[in-house]
Design a protein around this motif. Structure first.
Motif, PDB file in Angstrom:
ATOM      1  N   GLN A   1       7.679   8.933   0.319  1.00  0.00           N
ATOM      2  CA  GLN A   1       7.665  10.284   0.861  1.00  0.00           C
ATOM      3  C   GLN A   1       7.500  10.271   2.380  1.00  0.00           C
ATOM      4  OE1 GLN A   1       5.618   9.017  -1.433  1.00  0.00           O
ATOM      5  NE2 GLN A   1       5.358  10.371  -3.201  1.00  0.00           N
ATOM      6  N   ASN A   2       8.119  11.234   3.045  1.00  0.00           N
ATOM      7  CA  ASN A   2       7.863  11.428   4.470  1.00  0.00           C
ATOM      8  C   ASN A   2       6.416  11.882   4.661  1.00  0.00           C
ATOM      9  OD1 ASN A   2      10.429  10.856   5.673  1.00  0.00           O
ATOM     10  ND2 ASN A   2      11.198  12.775   4.816  1.00  0.00           N
ATOM     11  N   GLY A   3       5.757  11.345   5.666  1.00  0.00           N
ATOM     12  CA  GLY A   3       4.388  11.753   5.947  1.00  0.00           C
ATOM     13  C   GLY A   3       3.350  11.088   5.075  1.00  0.00           C
ATOM     14  N   LEU A   4       3.761  10.080   4.296  1.00  0.00           N
ATOM     15  CA  LEU A   4       2.813   9.388   3.416  1.00  0.00           C
ATOM     16  C   LEU A   4       1.728   8.677   4.221  1.00  0.00           C
ATOM     17  CD1 LEU A   4       3.711   7.295   0.303  1.00  0.00           C
ATOM     18  CD2 LEU A   4       2.318   6.284   2.087  1.00  0.00           C
TER      19      LEU A   4
ATOM     20  N   ALA B   1       0.825  -1.211   0.000  1.00  0.00           N
ATOM     21  CA  ALA B   1       0.000   0.000   0.000  1.00  0.00           C
ATOM     22  C   ALA B   1       0.860   1.262   0.000  1.00  0.00           C
ATOM     23  CB  ALA B   1      -0.922  -0.007   1.217  1.00  0.00           C
ATOM     24  N   LYS B   2       1.970   1.241   0.731  1.00  0.00           N
ATOM     25  CA  LYS B   2       2.856   2.410   0.755  1.00  0.00           C
ATOM     26  C   LYS B   2       3.382   2.719  -0.641  1.00  0.00           C
ATOM     27  CE  LYS B   2       5.703   3.503   4.080  1.00  0.00           C
ATOM     28  NZ  LYS B   2       6.794   3.487   5.061  1.00  0.00           N
ATOM     29  N   ILE B   3       3.764   1.680  -1.374  1.00  0.00           N
ATOM     30  CA  ILE B   3       4.308   1.899  -2.707  1.00  0.00           C
ATOM     31  C   ILE B   3       3.233   2.434  -3.651  1.00  0.00           C
ATOM     32  CG2 ILE B   3       5.462   0.805  -4.666  1.00  0.00           C
ATOM     33  CD1 ILE B   3       6.567  -1.281  -2.679  1.00  0.00           C
ATOM     34  N   VAL B   4       2.021   1.908  -3.544  1.00  0.00           N
ATOM     35  CA  VAL B   4       0.917   2.405  -4.368  1.00  0.00           C
ATOM     36  C   VAL B   4       0.695   3.895  -4.112  1.00  0.00           C
ATOM     37  CG1 VAL B   4      -1.578   2.270  -4.751  1.00  0.00           C
ATOM     38  CG2 VAL B   4      -0.226   0.177  -4.606  1.00  0.00           C
ATOM     39  N   CYS B   5       0.671   4.283  -2.849  1.00  0.00           N
ATOM     40  CA  CYS B   5       0.467   5.697  -2.510  1.00  0.00           C
ATOM     41  C   CYS B   5       1.622   6.565  -2.984  1.00  0.00           C
ATOM     42  CB  CYS B   5       0.293   5.847  -1.003  1.00  0.00           C
ATOM     43  SG  CYS B   5      -1.266   5.188  -0.375  1.00  0.00           S
ATOM     44  N   ALA B   6       2.838   6.037  -2.892  1.00  0.00           N
ATOM     45  CA  ALA B   6       4.030   6.799  -3.289  1.00  0.00           C
ATOM     46  C   ALA B   6       4.066   7.054  -4.789  1.00  0.00           C
ATOM     47  CB  ALA B   6       5.281   6.056  -2.846  1.00  0.00           C
ATOM     48  N   LEU B   7       3.563   6.094  -5.588  1.00  0.00           N
ATOM     49  CA  LEU B   7       3.674   6.183  -7.046  1.00  0.00           C
ATOM     50  C   LEU B   7       2.396   6.662  -7.730  1.00  0.00           C
ATOM     51  CD1 LEU B   7       5.631   2.886  -7.868  1.00  0.00           C
ATOM     52  CD2 LEU B   7       6.528   5.168  -7.455  1.00  0.00           C
TER      53      LEU B   7
END
Length: 383
Positions: free
Chosen positions: A166-169, A103-109
């Protein structure tokens, strides 16, 4: 001493039944969400708690749960495509470490036109824009939840890759001990020991500081209460809550310091051979302790005394040895494998994972300088 700068990225809500308020919190970030969920959660009450909370607050959502044993780059691409086509306002991750990292990678990209392979093949700088992420862990710990990193296996090579985010994602973490109902007793035991390994390695790290020390010492105390019971009746908190509190603090403490060889190797072995990271970390932990006894014995003694593993009057060397024995006793009591060879992997297969581990940036922040040769020696001792 370097300046200490601390900024907590996600808001943390930890306690029983916090997941029942997910819909209320989600509305702060939007009304249309992709829910990335561990597949097994459909078979128990957890999925219903999540979807009911969203439906009651009129939050639109759709679930992505086509997640293999190891979340790889192809899975990332599939989830990212769905998120973009639905024009979601955010992502809600419900599950263990692989789901949270995915999920973190999806949000980051989400706001980037590059593919996941563009990110892992070059020097990736994440875009400034990011999609809000809400994490709902169903385990008591996570390697990356408080960091600007996420992990995925490269589908082309089965190598573990760390992706900078990103920081704060991650805006919010809802840590509800009641969501651990899908775990077996052995899984809980492994994850408890993995939380302890986060704490031990963070405490030994060259990046340890007064803040990480304070958090980790409290984490170890809570984990000890959860695994051994509390002295007298001074603490009446249920075990699952103590494990969640201790695991959360161990994850936070290690992220403010650094993770070590057990976590590094467990990530690489999981990506290549689909062995649970918690199991590998548990097996490696006593060997990590014995290795560190030659250069940070006093620090190990502090943790041994917090856990009541050492006897009153024990020297630092005796306390460190008692800490390694304490971990081995927990492994035996839980009837989980004590040697890597019990995982049906050959030493040659493990050597490939060691090479992969040497390419991950964590190797530069271990408690002592280590090469892949040193990591392989540790693997051999644990084999």
């Amino acid at each position: 001493m370097a300046d200490f700068i601390f900024k907590i990225s996600p808001n943390i809500v930890l306690g029983s039944y916090t997941a029942n308020r997910l819909g209320q919190y989600a509305l702060e970030y939007g009304s249309n969400f992709l829910v990335i969920m561990e597949p097994i959660l459909k078979e128990c009450e957890v999925a219903g708690k999540i979807t009911d909370s969203l439906a009651e607050r009129k939050v639109d959502y759709f679930i992505f749960d086509e997640i293999p044993v190891v979340a790889d780059t192809e899975t990332v691409q599939a989830a990212l495509k769905l998120a973009k086509s639905a024009k979601v306002h955010g992502v809600i991750a419900v599950g263990g470490g692989k789901v949270l990292s995915l999920a973190k990678i999806v949000c980051a990209l989400y706001h980037d036109s590059r593919t996941i392979y563009d990110c892992i093949d070059g020097d990736f700088v994440p875009p400034k824009e990011m999609l809000p992420l809400i994490c709902v862990p169903t385990t008591n710990r996570d390697s990356f939840i408080f960091t600007d990193k996420a992990e995925a296996a490269d589908s082309r090579s089965s190598k573990a890759k760390l992706i900078k985010t990103q920081n704060g994602l991650c805006r919010l973490v809802l840590w509800d001990p009641n969501l651990q109902i899908a775990l077996t007793e052995k899984q809980v035991a492994c994850m408890s020991l993995e939380s302890l390994s986060f704490a031990v390695e963070g405490y030994l790290s060259q990046k340890a500081n007064f803040f990480s020390d304070m958090i980790i010492e409290k984490a170890v105390q809570l984990l000890g209460y959860a695994m051994d019971g509390t002295p007298g009746l001074s603490v009446t908190t249920p075990q699952e809550v103590l494990l969640t509190q201790g695991g959360c603090m161990a994850s936070l403490g290690a992220s403010c310091s650094s993770f070590g060889a057990a976590n590094l190797l467990s990530i690489a072995i999981n990506a290549r051979h689909a062995i649970p990271r918690s199991l590998t970390s548990s097996i490696l932990l006593p060997h990590i302790i014995e290795d560190a006894a030659s250069f940070k014995v006093e620090r190990l003694a502090v943790l041994a005394r917090i856990l009541n593993a050492a006897k009153e009057g024990d020297s630092a060397d005796e306390a460190a040895a008692a800490l390694a024995d304490y971990v081995r006793q927990k492994i035996a009591k839980a009837n989980i494998p004590a040697r890597l060879k019990e995982l049906s992997l050959s030493i040659d297969q493990l050597s490939l994972a060691v090479e992969d581990a040497g390419d991950l940036e964590f190797i530069n922040a271990l408690p002592r300088s280590m090469t892949t040769d040193d990591l392989f020696e540790m693997i051999k001792k644990a084999y």
